[in-house]
Write an enzyme that holds these catalytic residues in place. Structure first.
Site, short mmCIF file in Angstrom:
data_model
loop_
_atom_site.label_atom_id
_atom_site.label_comp_id
_atom_site.label_asym_id
_atom_site.label_seq_id
_atom_site.Cartn_x
_atom_site.Cartn_y
_atom_site.Cartn_z
N GLU A 104 0.87 -1.18 0.00
CA GLU A 104 0.00 0.00 0.00
C GLU A 104 0.90 1.22 0.00
O GLU A 104 1.95 1.22 0.65
CB GLU A 104 -0.88 0.03 1.24
CG GLU A 104 -1.86 -1.11 1.29
CD GLU A 104 -2.58 -1.22 2.62
OE1 GLU A 104 -2.20 -0.52 3.58
OE2 GLU A 104 -3.51 -2.03 2.70
N TYR A 116 7.06 2.10 -8.04
CA TYR A 116 6.36 0.81 -8.04
C TYR A 116 5.79 0.50 -9.42
O TYR A 116 5.93 -0.62 -9.91
CB TYR A 116 5.26 0.79 -6.99
CG TYR A 116 5.74 0.97 -5.57
CD1 TYR A 116 6.94 0.41 -5.12
CD2 TYR A 116 5.02 1.74 -4.67
CE1 TYR A 116 7.39 0.59 -3.82
CE2 TYR A 116 5.46 1.92 -3.36
CZ TYR A 116 6.64 1.35 -2.95
OH TYR A 116 7.08 1.53 -1.67
#
Length: 147
Positions: A104, A116
């Site tokens: 997260e 990411y």
């Protein structure tokens, strides 16, 4: 410059906690930082010339790895060490025969979100109002990576 990534050990924890407090507006509690022997723990430390420069906390439960926390000392931002740490983490997951990786990230953390995405993670959902901010709350973007 000598760079290594090693399993986290108690001798790293004072420096890790200092980095945690510098790197995050809402850092983990010191007791959480010092809890390194939890089920499925696979925490690692990035050493730069023998000093802690970054770290990650992760948990591998039956082939599903969750990246719980990853941070780099702000003095090292923009020099590629975050990418090195994430690349090491993903390679470590592959060596452990993990099937998937989950994390997260704060919606406001665009550098991490972009890192990411560029590393092959996909946005799969959001936790609305998950993270505290100075003026309320913000969403957590849930991301996955399949090996």
């Amino acid at each position: 410059m000598n760079i290594s990534i090693v399993p986290m050990s108690p001798e790293h924890l004072d420096q890790i906690y200092q980095i945690e407090c510098r790197a995050h507006q809402f850092p983990w509690k010191e007791s959480i930082i010092r809890s390194i022997d939890s089920r499925g723990a696979c925490h690692h430390t990035l050493l730069i010339d023998g000093r802690v420069g970054g770290y990650f906390y992760a948990q591998n439960i039956v082939g599903e790895v969750t990246l719980l926390n990853i941070a780099l000392d702000p003095v090292w931002h923009g020099q590629g060490f975050g990418r090195q740490l994430l690349d090491f983490f993903l390679a470590f997951c592959e060596r452990q025969s993990a099937e998937s990786v989950w994390l997260e990230v704060r919606e406001s953390n665009l550098p991490a979100y972009t890192l990411y995405l560029n590393s092959g993670f996909n946005e799969v959902d959001r936790r609305l109002g998950y993270y505290p901010t100075e003026n309320g709350r913000e969403d957590a973007i849930i991301m996955s990576y399949f090996l």
